[in-house]
Design a protein around this motif. Structure first.
Motif, PDB file in Angstrom:
ATOM      1  N   SER A   1     -31.625 -37.472 -90.439  1.00 38.35           N
ATOM      2  CA  SER A   1     -32.389 -37.647 -91.613  1.00 38.35           C
ATOM      3  C   SER A   1     -33.784 -37.247 -91.067  1.00 38.35           C
ATOM      4  CB  SER A   1     -32.367 -38.599 -92.653  1.00 38.35           C
ATOM      5  OG  SER A   1     -32.654 -39.706 -92.085  1.00 38.35           O
TER       6      SER A   1
ATOM      7  N   SER B   1     -41.393 -35.541 -98.712  1.00 40.73           N
ATOM      8  CA  SER B   1     -39.740 -35.981 -98.898  1.00 40.73           C
ATOM      9  C   SER B   1     -38.836 -34.667 -97.961  1.00 40.73           C
ATOM     10  CB  SER B   1     -39.004 -35.975 -99.965  1.00 40.73           C
ATOM     11  OG  SER B   1     -37.791 -36.052-100.201  1.00 40.73           O
TER      12      SER B   1
ATOM     13  N   ARG C   1     -35.204 -33.041 -97.106  1.00 41.32           N
ATOM     14  CA  ARG C   1     -33.887 -33.099 -97.762  1.00 41.32           C
ATOM     15  C   ARG C   1     -33.099 -31.962 -97.225  1.00 41.32           C
ATOM     16  NH1 ARG C   1     -35.789 -33.806-103.731  1.00 41.32           N
ATOM     17  NH2 ARG C   1     -36.403 -31.627-103.909  1.00 41.32           N
ATOM     18  N   TYR C   2     -31.851 -32.182 -97.152  1.00 34.36           N
ATOM     19  CA  TYR C   2     -31.015 -30.894 -97.051  1.00 34.36           C
ATOM     20  C   TYR C   2     -30.911 -30.082 -98.671  1.00 34.36           C
ATOM     21  CZ  TYR C   2     -30.006 -32.570 -92.365  1.00 34.36           C
ATOM     22  OH  TYR C   2     -30.051 -33.092 -91.141  1.00 34.36           O
TER      23      TYR C   2
ATOM     24  N   TYR D   1     -26.784 -31.038-100.065  1.00 34.50           N
ATOM     25  CA  TYR D   1     -26.615 -32.313 -99.713  1.00 34.50           C
ATOM     26  C   TYR D   1     -25.132 -32.457 -98.713  1.00 34.50           C
ATOM     27  CZ  TYR D   1     -26.755 -37.288 -98.789  1.00 34.50           C
ATOM     28  OH  TYR D   1     -26.664 -38.514 -98.276  1.00 34.50           O
TER      29      TYR D   1
ATOM     30  N   SER E   1     -24.814 -32.172 -95.146  1.00 36.07           N
ATOM     31  CA  SER E   1     -25.512 -33.255 -94.187  1.00 36.07           C
ATOM     32  C   SER E   1     -24.703 -33.964 -93.506  1.00 36.07           C
ATOM     33  CB  SER E   1     -26.541 -33.915 -95.099  1.00 36.07           C
ATOM     34  OG  SER E   1     -25.760 -35.088 -95.966  1.00 36.07           O
TER      35      SER E   1
END
Length: 167
Positions: A76, A91, A93-94, A97, A100
């Motif tokens: 992360s 933030s 993020r993928y 998700y 990930s």
């Protein structure tokens, strides 16, 4: 049953069982000591950041050079940038998700896009920053560096403090 009617003798059966056990343990050791997936963060050169809008900034490449499938759990990331002497956390993020973590087959690679999201620019009367350069590193720098978005791997502490800039 007579001894002559047996297909395998007890001695041959034990030898076959021993060979099978050695092969299974060898395979298990081969699997345990084999290479694990490698993660490589690649970022774009610049990005425009707008309050409340997700922007793609690059991808994490996941490589499995081992012949067997491997479980992976992509790292992360966190991000920060400086504006008007303030640190703004973003933030990271993928985009998908589901990429990930999972299983990657042997001798293959995959890419998981990452994006950043700026919740708000605090009370700076700014809603958009254009052509911000992107730099990956170990952490948010301790020295003031306006115009650069810093992306770094998240520490073990989920709420680790981002340092205040020094001018």
């Amino acid at each position: 049953m007579k001894k002559r009617d047996r297909i395998f003798s007890d001695k041959l059966f034990r030898l076959a069982l021993l060979i099978l056990t050695i092969l299974l343990f060898s395979f298990l050791i081969f699997d345990i000591v084999g290479a694990q997936p490698v993660y490589n963060l690649r970022t774009f050169e610049t990005v425009d950041l707008e309050e409340g809008v997700s922007e793609k900034v690059g991808a994490v490449e996941i490589n499995n050079d081992f012949v067997l499938p491997r479980d992976y759990d992509a790292p992360s990331y966190r991000g920060c940038f400086f504006i008007e002497e303030d640190v703004i956390e973003v933030s990271v993020r993928y985009s998908d998700y589901s990429l990930s973590s999972g299983v990657i087959v042997g001798k293959s690679s995959l890419e998981a896009d990452i994006e950043v999201f700026v919740r708000d620019f605090q009370d700076l009367n700014v809603t958009k920053v254009e052509a911000m350069s992107i730099r990956s590193g170990d952490k948010c720098p301790e020295e003031y560096d306006e115009g650069t978005l810093h992306i770094f791997q998240n520490s073990d502490l989920p709420n680790a403090e981002i340092p205040r800039p020094v001018r």
